[in-house]
Enzyme design. Structure first.
Site, short mmCIF file in Angstrom:
data_model
loop_
_atom_site.label_atom_id
_atom_site.label_comp_id
_atom_site.label_asym_id
_atom_site.label_seq_id
_atom_site.Cartn_x
_atom_site.Cartn_y
_atom_site.Cartn_z
N GLU A 189 1.04 -1.34 -0.17
CA GLU A 189 -0.16 0.01 -0.24
C GLU A 189 1.11 1.57 0.32
OE1 GLU A 189 -2.46 -1.97 3.43
OE2 GLU A 189 -3.89 -1.09 2.08
N GLU A 240 -3.70 -9.44 4.10
CA GLU A 240 -5.33 -8.93 4.81
C GLU A 240 -6.09 -9.79 5.29
OE1 GLU A 240 -3.78 -6.84 3.24
OE2 GLU A 240 -3.08 -5.49 4.34
N1 COA Z 1 4.16 -6.46 12.40
C1 COA Z 1 4.42 -7.50 13.15
N2 COA Z 1 5.81 -7.94 13.39
C2 COA Z 1 5.67 -8.43 12.09
C3 COA Z 1 5.26 -8.17 11.62
C4 COA Z 1 4.67 -7.68 11.40
N3 COA Z 1 3.73 -7.40 9.86
N4 COA Z 1 5.64 -9.03 10.37
C5 COA Z 1 6.85 -9.67 11.14
N5 COA Z 1 6.96 -9.35 11.98
C6 COA Z 1 7.81 -10.06 12.55
C7 COA Z 1 7.72 -11.58 13.73
O1 COA Z 1 6.52 -11.08 14.11
C8 COA Z 1 8.98 -11.40 14.11
O2 COA Z 1 8.91 -11.23 15.09
P1 COA Z 1 9.66 -12.15 16.70
O3 COA Z 1 10.86 -12.59 15.90
O4 COA Z 1 9.82 -11.26 17.28
O5 COA Z 1 8.65 -13.23 16.54
C9 COA Z 1 10.16 -10.83 13.22
O6 COA Z 1 9.08 -9.43 12.78
C10 COA Z 1 10.98 -11.69 11.67
O7 COA Z 1 9.43 -12.11 11.32
P2 COA Z 1 9.21 -13.93 10.96
O8 COA Z 1 7.84 -14.15 10.19
O9 COA Z 1 10.33 -14.65 11.79
O10 COA Z 1 10.60 -13.26 9.60
P3 COA Z 1 10.58 -14.89 8.48
O11 COA Z 1 11.60 -14.59 7.61
O12 COA Z 1 10.24 -15.92 8.58
O13 COA Z 1 8.81 -14.36 7.37
C11 COA Z 1 7.25 -12.30 6.64
C12 COA Z 1 8.62 -13.00 7.19
C13 COA Z 1 7.43 -11.18 6.19
C14 COA Z 1 6.90 -13.81 5.27
C15 COA Z 1 6.81 -12.83 7.46
O14 COA Z 1 7.00 -12.54 8.69
C16 COA Z 1 5.16 -12.51 7.70
O15 COA Z 1 4.30 -13.31 7.07
N6 COA Z 1 4.87 -10.79 8.06
C17 COA Z 1 3.38 -10.87 7.70
C18 COA Z 1 3.07 -9.94 6.62
C19 COA Z 1 1.46 -9.62 6.69
O16 COA Z 1 1.25 -10.11 6.26
N7 COA Z 1 1.74 -8.76 6.79
C20 COA Z 1 0.40 -7.83 6.29
C21 COA Z 1 -0.23 -7.30 7.87
S1 COA Z 1 -1.79 -6.47 7.31
#
Ligand code: COA
Length: 264
Positions: A115, A135
């Site tokens: 976005e 989402e």
């Molecule tokens: N909000 C809050 N924290 C987030 C985040 C988000 N959107 N995306 C990642 N983080 C945090 C994780 O909780 C993690 O924190 P922790 O170590 O305290 O648990 C840290 O960032 C690293 O993320 P992690 O998921 O362990 O990394 P990864 O390499 O395995 O995966 C992603 C990366 C981006 C694929 C995965 O983090 C993800 O799917 N994030 C959410 C994406 C999403 O749905 N965004 C839309 C939100 S409306």
């Protein structure tokens, strides 16, 4: 410029590179980040030495991993609305910012990341970038205007496909559907965007800003009104030093040296 908690800023050659720097959450957009970015935009608006902005993520893993899901997991209806209003207003500020803004999408651009990139003028992606609106997989919908900008950018059907499936797409697919304008190797991303900014910065800064306004506002109008609006903006150019210098340089067969100021 002062030190920021969630951002790194480097200003060089009329271009400000603003890097999201909240690595512990892959640059997720909590209130703190939104508030700081708003303040940064206000400062860069006032800074006459800056013509163009590049927004990117620090490091090579994430541009912005979306809204802050941990914060959202605790929100009620009113808090959810306020969060959406806040993020949407900031993205509108990016879209309407007078100076051009390039998104250098270096990694994950999910939810609020896609976005925010869509609110920028031009999106350049690293081959490692991932876009998407995940989402619906979280039981919510895009809240920072994703349901509005995505169909305008890639068309209604493709926007629905992406939002309904919550599917993530790679940079080459984003390029194919028009969600980004170019894809480059990760190591070249920032240089590519700086060169792009430099090419923009060579032109009349006032003209570039007026062209941005004409395109953005025109797209919200019917064609006839948009053309009329463009004519007014075009006329306005003739009151600028950019016009005087740009046309004089052509006639005198020399390179223009734009002052970027309105004629007094
Ligand atoms: N909000 C809050 N924290 C987030 C985040 C988000 N959107 N995306 C990642 N983080 C945090 C994780 O909780 C993690 O924190 P922790 O170590 O305290 O648990 C840290 O960032 C690293 O993320 P992690 O998921 O362990 O990394 P990864 O390499 O395995 O995966 C992603 C990366 C981006 C694929 C995965 O983090 C993800 O799917 N994030 C959410 C994406 C999403 O749905 N965004 C839309 C939100 S409306």
């Amino acid at each position: 410029m002062k030190k920021w908690k969630n951002f790194l800023i480097e200003i060089d050659q009329k271009t400000a590179v603003v890097s999201f720097n909240r690595p512990e959450a892959l640059n997720a957009l909590n209130y703190d980040v939104l508030t700081e970015l708003e303040q940064i935009l206000d400062e860069l608006h006032k800074d006459d030495s800056v013509y163009t902005l590049i927004l990117t993520g620090a490091g090579d893993k994430s541009f912005i991993a979306g809204g802050d899901i941990k914060d959202m997991s605790r929100m009620n209806v009113e808090e959810g609305k306020l969060y959406a209003y806040t993020g949407t207003a900031l993205l509108r500020k990016i879209e309407e910012f007078e100076k051009p803004i390039i998104a250098a999408v270096n990694g994950y651009a999910l939810g609020g990341g896609t976005e925010l990139a869509m609110a920028c003028d031009i999106r350049i992606a690293s081959e490692k970038a991932t876009f998407g609106q995940p989402e619906t997989g979280l039981g919510i919908i895009p809240g920072f205007a994703g349901t509005q900008r995505l169909p305008r950018l890639v068309g209604k059907g493709m926007a629905k496909l992406l939002i309904f499936t919550a599917k993530r797409i790679k940079a080459d697919e984003a390029l194919r559907i028009g969600l980004c304008e170019a894809v480059v190797p990760p190591a070249e991303l920032l240089d590519y965007c700086k060169k792009l900014a430099a090419a923009i910065n060579e032109n009349g800064p006032t003209s570039v800003r007026l062209a941005k306004a004409a395109i953005n506002h025109g797209l919200d109008m019917d064609l006839r009104s948009g053309c009329r609006f463009e004519s007014f903006v075009f006329g306005h150019c003739f009151a600028t030093e950019d016009h005087r210098e740009g046309t004089a340089a052509f006639v005198e067969k020399r390179k223009a040296n734009f002052p970027g100021k309105y004629k007094k």
